[in-house]
Design a protein around this motif. Structure first.
Motif, PDB file in Angstrom:
ATOM      1  N   UNK A 103     -46.705  26.439  73.006  1.00 45.43           N
ATOM      2  CA  UNK A 103     -47.072  27.168  74.199  1.00 45.43           C
ATOM      3  C   UNK A 103     -48.268  27.841  73.868  1.00 45.43           C
ATOM      4  N   UNK A 104     -49.346  27.658  74.916  1.00 45.12           N
ATOM      5  CA  UNK A 104     -50.622  28.288  74.711  1.00 45.12           C
ATOM      6  C   UNK A 104     -50.544  29.722  75.332  1.00 45.12           C
ATOM      7  N   UNK A 105     -51.637  30.386  74.891  1.00 47.34           N
ATOM      8  CA  UNK A 105     -51.867  31.838  75.424  1.00 47.34           C
ATOM      9  C   UNK A 105     -51.877  31.860  77.057  1.00 47.34           C
ATOM     10  N   UNK A 106     -52.588  31.005  77.550  1.00 47.61           N
ATOM     11  CA  UNK A 106     -52.782  30.853  78.987  1.00 47.61           C
ATOM     12  C   UNK A 106     -51.145  30.731  79.532  1.00 47.61           C
ATOM     13  N   UNK A 107     -50.456  29.805  78.857  1.00 46.40           N
ATOM     14  CA  UNK A 107     -49.266  29.391  79.479  1.00 46.40           C
ATOM     15  C   UNK A 107     -48.219  30.634  79.599  1.00 46.40           C
ATOM     16  N   UNK A 108     -48.298  31.435  78.443  1.00 42.45           N
ATOM     17  CA  UNK A 108     -47.560  32.730  78.242  1.00 42.45           C
ATOM     18  C   UNK A 108     -48.030  33.626  79.430  1.00 42.45           C
ATOM     19  N   UNK A 109     -49.012  33.800  79.680  1.00 39.78           N
ATOM     20  CA  UNK A 109     -49.658  34.737  80.547  1.00 39.78           C
ATOM     21  C   UNK A 109     -49.236  33.980  81.976  1.00 39.78           C
ATOM     22  N   UNK A 110     -49.198  32.846  82.233  1.00 45.30           N
ATOM     23  CA  UNK A 110     -48.729  32.306  83.437  1.00 45.30           C
ATOM     24  C   UNK A 110     -47.206  32.541  83.763  1.00 45.30           C
ATOM     25  N   UNK A 165     -56.357  34.338  85.308  1.00 49.46           N
ATOM     26  CA  UNK A 165     -57.679  34.220  84.800  1.00 49.46           C
ATOM     27  C   UNK A 165     -58.281  35.814  84.564  1.00 49.46           C
ATOM     28  N   UNK A 166     -57.605  36.799  85.570  1.00 47.02           N
ATOM     29  CA  UNK A 166     -57.907  38.210  85.676  1.00 47.02           C
ATOM     30  C   UNK A 166     -57.312  38.937  84.539  1.00 47.02           C
ATOM     31  N   UNK A 167     -56.104  38.532  84.425  1.00 49.13           N
ATOM     32  CA  UNK A 167     -55.407  39.453  83.361  1.00 49.13           C
ATOM     33  C   UNK A 167     -55.920  38.887  82.029  1.00 49.13           C
ATOM     34  N   UNK A 168     -56.110  37.797  81.850  1.00 45.99           N
ATOM     35  CA  UNK A 168     -56.649  37.187  80.541  1.00 45.99           C
ATOM     36  C   UNK A 168     -58.028  37.905  80.158  1.00 45.99           C
ATOM     37  N   UNK A 169     -58.991  38.099  81.075  1.00 42.69           N
ATOM     38  CA  UNK A 169     -60.375  38.582  81.219  1.00 42.69           C
ATOM     39  C   UNK A 169     -60.049  40.233  80.805  1.00 42.69           C
ATOM     40  N   UNK A 170     -59.240  40.774  81.564  1.00 49.75           N
ATOM     41  CA  UNK A 170     -58.932  42.232  81.300  1.00 49.75           C
ATOM     42  C   UNK A 170     -58.520  42.646  79.935  1.00 49.75           C
ATOM     43  N   UNK A 171     -57.823  41.715  79.309  1.00 51.57           N
ATOM     44  CA  UNK A 171     -57.150  41.864  77.896  1.00 51.57           C
ATOM     45  C   UNK A 171     -58.126  41.305  76.867  1.00 51.57           C
ATOM     46  N   UNK A 172     -59.065  40.665  77.422  1.00 51.14           N
ATOM     47  CA  UNK A 172     -60.358  40.077  76.219  1.00 51.14           C
ATOM     48  C   UNK A 172     -59.701  38.963  75.670  1.00 51.14           C
ATOM     49  N   UNK A 173     -58.854  38.247  76.408  1.00 45.43           N
ATOM     50  CA  UNK A 173     -58.383  36.703  75.791  1.00 45.43           C
ATOM     51  C   UNK A 173     -58.827  35.613  76.262  1.00 45.43           C
ATOM     52  N   UNK A 174     -59.785  35.471  77.007  1.00 45.14           N
ATOM     53  CA  UNK A 174     -60.250  34.372  78.095  1.00 45.14           C
ATOM     54  C   UNK A 174     -60.534  33.276  76.743  1.00 45.14           C
ATOM     55  N   UNK A 219     -59.214  32.980  73.880  1.00 44.76           N
ATOM     56  CA  UNK A 219     -58.356  32.403  73.206  1.00 44.76           C
ATOM     57  C   UNK A 219     -57.313  31.730  74.231  1.00 44.76           C
ATOM     58  N   UNK A 220     -57.370  31.451  75.379  1.00 42.29           N
ATOM     59  CA  UNK A 220     -56.312  30.870  76.405  1.00 42.29           C
ATOM     60  C   UNK A 220     -56.032  29.658  76.007  1.00 42.29           C
ATOM     61  N   UNK A 221     -56.707  28.821  75.468  1.00 40.43           N
ATOM     62  CA  UNK A 221     -56.086  27.286  74.927  1.00 40.43           C
ATOM     63  C   UNK A 221     -55.488  27.384  73.526  1.00 40.43           C
ATOM     64  N   UNK A 247     -52.478  36.695  65.985  1.00 40.95           N
ATOM     65  CA  UNK A 247     -51.942  38.006  65.136  1.00 40.95           C
ATOM     66  C   UNK A 247     -50.892  38.594  65.880  1.00 40.95           C
ATOM     67  N   UNK A 248     -50.250  39.561  65.323  1.00 36.63           N
ATOM     68  CA  UNK A 248     -49.340  40.505  66.118  1.00 36.63           C
ATOM     69  C   UNK A 248     -49.953  41.097  67.125  1.00 36.63           C
ATOM     70  N   UNK A 249     -51.049  41.771  66.877  1.00 37.59           N
ATOM     71  CA  UNK A 249     -51.789  42.504  67.736  1.00 37.59           C
ATOM     72  C   UNK A 249     -52.492  41.724  69.028  1.00 37.59           C
ATOM     73  N   UNK A 250     -52.714  40.351  68.596  1.00 40.18           N
ATOM     74  CA  UNK A 250     -53.228  39.529  69.714  1.00 40.18           C
ATOM     75  C   UNK A 250     -51.935  39.029  70.644  1.00 40.18           C
ATOM     76  N   UNK A 251     -50.920  38.680  69.959  1.00 38.51           N
ATOM     77  CA  UNK A 251     -49.784  38.501  70.650  1.00 38.51           C
ATOM     78  C   UNK A 251     -49.414  39.716  71.611  1.00 38.51           C
ATOM     79  N   UNK A 252     -49.436  40.778  71.214  1.00 35.70           N
ATOM     80  CA  UNK A 252     -49.036  42.160  72.013  1.00 35.70           C
ATOM     81  C   UNK A 252     -50.047  42.045  73.269  1.00 35.70           C
ATOM     82  N   UNK A 253     -51.272  41.950  73.197  1.00 34.01           N
ATOM     83  CA  UNK A 253     -52.356  41.825  73.933  1.00 34.01           C
ATOM     84  C   UNK A 253     -52.166  40.661  75.277  1.00 34.01           C
ATOM     85  N   UNK A 254     -51.633  39.387  74.791  1.00 33.50           N
ATOM     86  CA  UNK A 254     -51.146  38.505  75.657  1.00 33.50           C
ATOM     87  C   UNK A 254     -49.870  39.238  76.355  1.00 33.50           C
TER      88      UNK A 254
END
Length: 193
Positions: free
Chosen positions: A101-108, A128-137, A139-141, A148-155
């Protein structure tokens, strides 16, 4: 345990109110006449030692437990009626690291609702807005399990934000985060406020 407001806007409406709330697990009292309120636009930190009742307060706010005595109002309603307006980020999120599963799919997943219609343009915009706010755009795919653990937390925060909540609740928001991830999380939360 105490609730600490980071900022206060007395003219803002009260979004959460505990009025003399009591709660026990069997014969073990956890809360006794707890009273506080939170205004729209406030950052609030619930702090205290283990066993002080922080998780119990979250369960009561989310309508996962009911007060023995007292009144809880979430957006002027009983918690079970208002919880669909809360974006919740759990302390721990178990996942199968082999699941592709991708970052974008988790957010979806934050946009999934019972009896949901097809994924819409509005859903895509919220993600898209949530990914942008959390500076994850960027990493979306990327595979979620490659983060990392911190990146997963932001997702997970982005997933909660994709619901377009009126209130965001984070349980132990900086658990297992490095200093850079913690800074990025709080910068993003500051921009949201």
């Amino acid at each position: 345990m105490e609730a600490r407001a980071i900022s206060h806007h007395p003219s803002e409406q009260i979004v959460l109110q505990f009025d003399h709330v009591a709660f026990s697990y069997g014969q073990v009292p956890v809360l006794d006449a707890a009273s506080f309120h939170i205004h729209a636009g406030e950052f609030v930190a619930l702090v205290g030692p283990n066993g002080a009742g922080k998780t119990t307060v979250l369960k009561l706010v989310l309508g996962l437990a009911e007060a023995g005595n007292g009144t809880i109002r979430l957006f002027g309603q009983a918690p079970k009626m208002g919880r669909d307006r809360i974006g919740y980020v759990p302390q721990h999120a178990n996942y199968d690291p082999t699941f592709p599963i991708s970052v974008e799919e988790v957010v979806r997943m934050g946009r999934i609702k019972p009896f949901m219609r097809a994924y819409s343009t509005k859903d895509a915009e919220a993600v898209a807005k949530a990914l942008d706010v959390m500076e994850l755009t960027d990493l979306a795919k990327r595979p979620y399990n490659a983060l990392s653990g911190g990146q997963r937390r932001r997702v997970l925060v982005a997933r909660a934000l994709s619901t377009e909540p009126r209130m965001l609740v984070l349980d132990e928001p900086t658990s297992n985060m490095d200093a850079e991830s913690e800074r990025r999380l709080f910068d993003a939360l500051g921009r949201l406020k």
